[in-house]
Design a protein around this motif. Structure first.
Motif, PDB file in Angstrom:
ATOM      1  N   ALA A  29      36.752  63.253  -1.823  1.00  0.00           N
ATOM      2  CA  ALA A  29      36.095  64.543  -2.072  1.00  0.00           C
ATOM      3  C   ALA A  29      34.656  64.447  -1.619  1.00  0.00           C
ATOM      4  CB  ALA A  29      36.181  64.869  -3.560  1.00  0.00           C
ATOM      5  N   ALA A  30      34.369  64.956  -0.454  1.00  0.00           N
ATOM      6  CA  ALA A  30      33.010  64.914   0.087  1.00  0.00           C
ATOM      7  C   ALA A  30      32.241  66.122  -0.409  1.00  0.00           C
ATOM      8  CB  ALA A  30      33.056  64.914   1.611  1.00  0.00           C
ATOM      9  N   ILE A  31      31.114  65.882  -1.030  1.00  0.00           N
ATOM     10  CA  ILE A  31      30.292  66.964  -1.564  1.00  0.00           C
ATOM     11  C   ILE A  31      29.085  67.141  -0.666  1.00  0.00           C
ATOM     12  CG2 ILE A  31      29.012  67.759  -3.571  1.00  0.00           C
ATOM     13  CD1 ILE A  31      30.786  65.985  -5.277  1.00  0.00           C
ATOM     14  N   SER A  32      28.986  68.287   0.021  1.00  0.00           N
ATOM     15  CA  SER A  32      27.837  68.561   0.879  1.00  0.00           C
ATOM     16  C   SER A  32      26.687  69.072   0.029  1.00  0.00           C
ATOM     17  CB  SER A  32      28.205  69.621   1.927  1.00  0.00           C
ATOM     18  OG  SER A  32      29.171  69.112   2.790  1.00  0.00           O
ATOM     19  N   GLN A  33      25.555  68.440   0.144  1.00  0.00           N
ATOM     20  CA  GLN A  33      24.378  68.898  -0.578  1.00  0.00           C
ATOM     21  C   GLN A  33      23.142  68.517   0.202  1.00  0.00           C
ATOM     22  OE1 GLN A  33      24.677  66.927  -4.321  1.00  0.00           O
ATOM     23  NE2 GLN A  33      23.854  65.005  -3.570  1.00  0.00           N
ATOM     24  N   ALA A  34      22.078  69.243   0.018  1.00  0.00           N
ATOM     25  CA  ALA A  34      20.821  68.929   0.684  1.00  0.00           C
ATOM     26  C   ALA A  34      20.187  67.754  -0.020  1.00  0.00           C
ATOM     27  CB  ALA A  34      19.886  70.128   0.655  1.00  0.00           C
ATOM     28  N   ALA A  35      19.766  66.737   0.743  1.00  0.00           N
ATOM     29  CA  ALA A  35      19.046  65.609   0.160  1.00  0.00           C
ATOM     30  C   ALA A  35      17.695  66.091  -0.302  1.00  0.00           C
ATOM     31  CB  ALA A  35      18.895  64.510   1.194  1.00  0.00           C
ATOM     32  N   GLU A  36      17.358  65.799  -1.517  1.00  0.00           N
ATOM     33  CA  GLU A  36      16.125  66.322  -2.087  1.00  0.00           C
ATOM     34  C   GLU A  36      15.093  65.217  -2.230  1.00  0.00           C
ATOM     35  OE1 GLU A  36      17.285  68.185  -5.717  1.00  0.00           O
ATOM     36  OE2 GLU A  36      18.996  69.155  -4.780  1.00  0.00           O
ATOM     37  N   LYS A  37      13.848  65.604  -2.326  1.00  0.00           N
ATOM     38  CA  LYS A  37      12.779  64.648  -2.539  1.00  0.00           C
ATOM     39  C   LYS A  37      12.937  63.996  -3.902  1.00  0.00           C
ATOM     40  CE  LYS A  37       9.492  67.590  -1.851  1.00  0.00           C
ATOM     41  NZ  LYS A  37       8.153  68.147  -1.694  1.00  0.00           N
ATOM     42  N   LYS A  38      12.381  62.802  -4.063  1.00  0.00           N
ATOM     43  CA  LYS A  38      12.578  62.051  -5.293  1.00  0.00           C
ATOM     44  C   LYS A  38      12.118  62.821  -6.516  1.00  0.00           C
ATOM     45  CE  LYS A  38      12.259  57.507  -3.109  1.00  0.00           C
ATOM     46  NZ  LYS A  38      11.512  56.228  -3.043  1.00  0.00           N
ATOM     47  N   LYS A  39      11.037  63.546  -6.392  1.00  0.00           N
ATOM     48  CA  LYS A  39      10.516  64.247  -7.556  1.00  0.00           C
ATOM     49  C   LYS A  39      11.438  65.354  -8.030  1.00  0.00           C
ATOM     50  CE  LYS A  39       7.716  67.832  -5.320  1.00  0.00           C
ATOM     51  NZ  LYS A  39       6.373  68.417  -5.235  1.00  0.00           N
ATOM     52  N   GLN A  40      12.392  65.758  -7.171  1.00  0.00           N
ATOM     53  CA  GLN A  40      13.259  66.867  -7.528  1.00  0.00           C
ATOM     54  C   GLN A  40      14.228  66.495  -8.635  1.00  0.00           C
ATOM     55  OE1 GLN A  40      14.912  69.016  -4.275  1.00  0.00           O
ATOM     56  NE2 GLN A  40      16.688  69.575  -5.475  1.00  0.00           N
ATOM     57  N   ALA A  41      14.440  65.205  -8.836  1.00  0.00           N
ATOM     58  CA  ALA A  41      15.401  64.788  -9.833  1.00  0.00           C
ATOM     59  C   ALA A  41      15.065  65.353 -11.207  1.00  0.00           C
ATOM     60  CB  ALA A  41      15.456  63.268  -9.876  1.00  0.00           C
ATOM     61  N   GLY A  42      13.780  65.577 -11.448  1.00  0.00           N
ATOM     62  CA  GLY A  42      13.378  66.085 -12.746  1.00  0.00           C
ATOM     63  C   GLY A  42      13.282  67.601 -12.809  1.00  0.00           C
ATOM     64  N   GLN A  43      13.549  68.291 -11.708  1.00  0.00           N
ATOM     65  CA  GLN A  43      13.428  69.749 -11.712  1.00  0.00           C
ATOM     66  C   GLN A  43      14.600  70.372 -12.452  1.00  0.00           C
ATOM     67  OE1 GLN A  43      13.709  71.728  -7.944  1.00  0.00           O
ATOM     68  NE2 GLN A  43      12.308  73.354  -8.552  1.00  0.00           N
ATOM     69  N   ALA A  44      14.293  71.304 -13.311  1.00  0.00           N
ATOM     70  CA  ALA A  44      15.339  71.948 -14.106  1.00  0.00           C
ATOM     71  C   ALA A  44      16.246  72.779 -13.211  1.00  0.00           C
ATOM     72  CB  ALA A  44      14.702  72.821 -15.176  1.00  0.00           C
ATOM     73  N   PRO A  45      17.502  72.985 -13.614  1.00  0.00           N
ATOM     74  CA  PRO A  45      18.406  73.856 -12.841  1.00  0.00           C
ATOM     75  C   PRO A  45      17.833  75.266 -12.731  1.00  0.00           C
ATOM     76  CG  PRO A  45      19.640  72.548 -14.424  1.00  0.00           C
ATOM     77  CD  PRO A  45      18.194  72.334 -14.741  1.00  0.00           C
ATOM     78  N   MET A  46      18.192  75.948 -11.666  1.00  0.00           N
ATOM     79  CA  MET A  46      17.653  77.285 -11.418  1.00  0.00           C
ATOM     80  C   MET A  46      18.023  78.245 -12.532  1.00  0.00           C
ATOM     81  SD  MET A  46      18.013  79.661  -8.000  1.00  0.00           S
ATOM     82  CE  MET A  46      16.834  78.662  -7.082  1.00  0.00           C
ATOM     83  N   ARG A  47      17.032  79.055 -12.916  1.00  0.00           N
ATOM     84  CA  ARG A  47      17.231  80.073 -13.935  1.00  0.00           C
ATOM     85  C   ARG A  47      16.750  81.403 -13.378  1.00  0.00           C
ATOM     86  NH1 ARG A  47      14.444  81.014 -19.548  1.00  0.00           N
ATOM     87  NH2 ARG A  47      12.699  80.024 -18.505  1.00  0.00           N
ATOM     88  N   PHE A  48      17.459  82.472 -13.700  1.00  0.00           N
ATOM     89  CA  PHE A  48      17.132  83.803 -13.208  1.00  0.00           C
ATOM     90  C   PHE A  48      16.557  84.650 -14.343  1.00  0.00           C
ATOM     91  CE2 PHE A  48      20.635  82.161 -10.671  1.00  0.00           C
ATOM     92  CZ  PHE A  48      20.163  82.339  -9.387  1.00  0.00           C
ATOM     93  N   ILE A  49      15.431  85.334 -14.048  1.00  0.00           N
ATOM     94  CA  ILE A  49      14.795  86.207 -15.022  1.00  0.00           C
ATOM     95  C   ILE A  49      14.462  87.527 -14.337  1.00  0.00           C
ATOM     96  CG2 ILE A  49      12.849  86.509 -16.607  1.00  0.00           C
ATOM     97  CD1 ILE A  49      12.453  83.494 -16.563  1.00  0.00           C
ATOM     98  N   ILE A  50      14.809  88.634 -14.972  1.00  0.00           N
ATOM     99  CA  ILE A  50      14.407  89.941 -14.464  1.00  0.00           C
ATOM    100  C   ILE A  50      13.015  90.241 -15.011  1.00  0.00           C
ATOM    101  CG2 ILE A  50      14.933  92.407 -14.406  1.00  0.00           C
ATOM    102  CD1 ILE A  50      17.859  91.671 -14.859  1.00  0.00           C
ATOM    103  N   VAL A  51      12.052  90.409 -14.097  1.00  0.00           N
ATOM    104  CA  VAL A  51      10.651  90.558 -14.487  1.00  0.00           C
ATOM    105  C   VAL A  51      10.140  91.925 -14.040  1.00  0.00           C
ATOM    106  CG1 VAL A  51       8.339  89.534 -14.385  1.00  0.00           C
ATOM    107  CG2 VAL A  51      10.363  88.063 -14.189  1.00  0.00           C
ATOM    108  N   ARG A  52       9.359  92.553 -14.898  1.00  0.00           N
ATOM    109  CA  ARG A  52       8.727  93.840 -14.577  1.00  0.00           C
ATOM    110  C   ARG A  52       7.256  93.605 -14.264  1.00  0.00           C
ATOM    111  NH1 ARG A  52       6.372  97.341 -18.177  1.00  0.00           N
ATOM    112  NH2 ARG A  52       7.337  96.187 -19.892  1.00  0.00           N
ATOM    113  N   SER A  53       6.737  94.329 -13.272  1.00  0.00           N
ATOM    114  CA  SER A  53       5.359  94.125 -12.842  1.00  0.00           C
ATOM    115  C   SER A  53       4.370  94.470 -13.949  1.00  0.00           C
ATOM    116  CB  SER A  53       5.052  94.976 -11.606  1.00  0.00           C
ATOM    117  OG  SER A  53       3.688  94.837 -11.251  1.00  0.00           O
TER     118      SER A  53
END
Length: 549
Positions: A29-53
């Motif tokens: 099972a080959a998983i294609s993913q973009a190689a990320e910089k080392k510091k990215q390991a600590g980045q939280a998973p993406m979260r979506f927020i609806i924001v009003r100006s």
């Protein structure tokens, strides 16, 4: 006889072989993913927020703030937020260091299907600290957070540009960064144990059941070489999104532990960006619709329209009544230390404009100063003549507004502030500047010809002008055939040309780098050698960080 048969059956039953065989089977099972910089390991998973100006009182613009690492769960989270907004077309504002490629593909397709725009930018919610710009407290107050977006230092790296590419319009500013690198394919190996039952009938062993009883990791390997399947997926996706396959070359030339920032000119040329945000526009603004009010909160306003200037036209007879073009030799800074010089050309192009241009160039001798244009256009034949003079002299052209000190807003080059002899002190900026109609014919003659946050406009010629119009295009190395095709789909009255199309056609061949202004780059002849003036002025133009034609 019956007994014998019973014994035989019983014996056959015990011949059924029950075996526990533990087979080591690799799972490919080959998983294609973009190689990320080392510091990215600590980045939280993406979260979506609806924001009003935060910057309005009513009918406030809203956007979807998308920040964090792209994971296998991210498309599902995006699907939920899209379901929540229903038919509303809210821009998606990305800030991400990347993540999984397959998830980015899925996100991009969802965004395109929903008809949403994308931008690169960060979101700062009201009352959040600088180190936590999307703090939970700001969201929990009433469930509909307010905030602002920003471009300065915002980023979209690795797999993020693939999701960003899904936007129907895709924008960033020169203060934000889009970066790519190689895709790393990770091959995970696992050791799987099975319980298998066999039966021997007529001397042959036959499998009758198989059940998995254990699974352990057996390590993994990775490769930055795109296999046929991965390459086809990437190529097909970019084509689907209207992005040039040239992006693949840029990606694959960058090791996975590094990031190559895509220059704005290249992002526009490849279609990764459809436009650049102006200095007074922010990520999350929707694209202005045709006829949008000048005070509408959207990007893509014509600076000239906003100022109430008339529409451009293709001949001097249709031009608004303004002053004929004049030429000023300008400087900015202390010319005994560091200063830049340029030729400011503002006003309508008239039949005698080429002669006045030639006269000022004659006073400069061999010095090659940039020519900074702001004009509604004018006489077409005069524009042709100006362009040929500029090309022969090897001058740089750009678009910009020149302002003299102590001049009123309605008279930005007042005579009282002009020097009686020698260069005049002033400043230049691209924001809100314009080069329309036949002025663009002059612009395209520069070597190089660069643009910042300014308006470019050009119209289709009349039938009588057609031959010499396109002959001039060929002479200047501009794609006449593509221009004609583009114009056939528009009104003959007027055409504002986005920077992306101007680059594609060759009308311009570079974007003014961040921190620079049009013409504000070449040091004066008396400037001392310094970091800004690495050598005394010579009869040449310093290199420009811009794409070639």
């Amino acid at each position: 006889m019956r007994f014998a048969i019973f014994v035989f059956r019983k014996h056959l039953f015990f011949l059924i072989l029950l075996a526990l065989l533990f087979l080591s089977l690799p799972i490919g099972a080959a998983i294609s993913q973009a190689a990320e910089k080392k510091k990215q390991a600590g980045q939280a998973p993406m979260r979506f927020i609806i924001v009003r100006s935060l910057l309005c009182m009513e009918d406030c613009p809203e956007w979807i703030s998308a920040e964090g690492r792209i994971t296998t769960d991210t498309p599902g989270q995006l699907r939920k937020i899209l379901k929540k907004i229903g038919d509303r077309k809210l821009p998606v504002v990305f800030q991400s260091e990347g993540g999984e490629v397959d998830a980015a593909y899925a996100m991009g397709r969802m965004i395109r299907k929903a008809g949403l725009e994308t931008a690169v930018g960060g979101t700062r919610l009201k009352d959040c600290p600088a180190d936590d710009t999307r703090c939970a407290a700001a969201i929990e107050k009433d469930g509909s957070p307010v905030g602002v977006t920003y471009s300065d230092g915002a980023y979209c790296f690795s797999a993020c540009p693939l999701a960003f590419a899904g936007g129907t319009s895709r924008v960033s500013s020169q203060w934000a960064f889009i970066g790519v690198h190689q895709i790393t394919t990770v091959y995970k190996r696992e050791r799987v144990s099975y319980r298998i039952e066999y039966k021997i009938v007529n001397g042959k062993k036959t499998e009758i059941s198989r059940k998995e009883v254990g699974r352990k990791s057996a390590g993994q390997s990775s490769s930055t070489k795109l296999g046929k399947k991965a390459a086809a997926a990437l190529t097909g996706y970019l084509k689907e999104m209207g992005v040039s396959a040239d992006l693949i070359g840029l990606m694959m030339s960058t090791p996975p532990d590094r990031i190559t920032i895509v220059p704005p000119a290249d992002a526009l040329r490849m279609g990764l960006n459809t436009d650049m945000l102006a200095y007074n526009e922010w990520p999350g603004m929707p694209l202005c619709v045709a006829g949008a009010a000048t005070d509408a909160a959207c990007h893509g306003h014509s600076a000239v329209e906003a100022a109430g200037a008339p529409a451009t036209a293709d001949t001097s007879e249709k031009q608004p009544t303004t002053l004929p073009m004049d030429f000023l030799l300008m400087y900015h800074g202390n010319c005994q230390e560091e200063c830049t010089q340029w030729i400011s050309a503002e006003g309508d192009i008239t039949p005698d404009t080429p002669a006045r241009l030639a006269a000022i160039l004659k006073t400069l001798g061999e010095r090659k100063l940039p020519l900074v244009l702001q004009s509604n256009g004018g006489d077409m034949d005069a524009a042709f003549a100006m362009g040929r003079v500029i090309r022969a002299a090897g001058l740089e052209t750009s678009i910009g507004r020149t302002r003299l000190p102590n001049c009123p807003t309605l008279d930005p080059r007042c005579k009282a502030s002009m020097a009686k002899s020698g260069p005049t002190e002033g400043e230049v900026s691209a924001g809100g500047a314009y080069c329309l109609s036949t002025c663009t014919l002059v612009l395209m003659s520069g070597t190089p010809r660069i643009v910042g946050y300014s308006d470019i406009g050009l119209v289709r010629p009349t039938t009588a002008e057609d031959r010499k119009f396109f002959a001039y295009f060929d002479e200047m190395g501009v794609n006449a055939e593509s221009f004609e095709t583009m114009m056939l789909a528009t009104s003959i009255e007027r055409k504002n040309i986005p920077r992306s199309q101007a680059l594609e056609l060759g009308i311009v061949n570079g974007i003014i780098p961040y921190g620079d202004e049009p013409g504000d780059r070449l040091c004066g002849p008396d400037a001392k050698e310094s970091l800004r003036c690495p050598r005394k002025a010579e009869a040449e133009i310093a290199p420009v960080a811009a794409a070639s034609n």
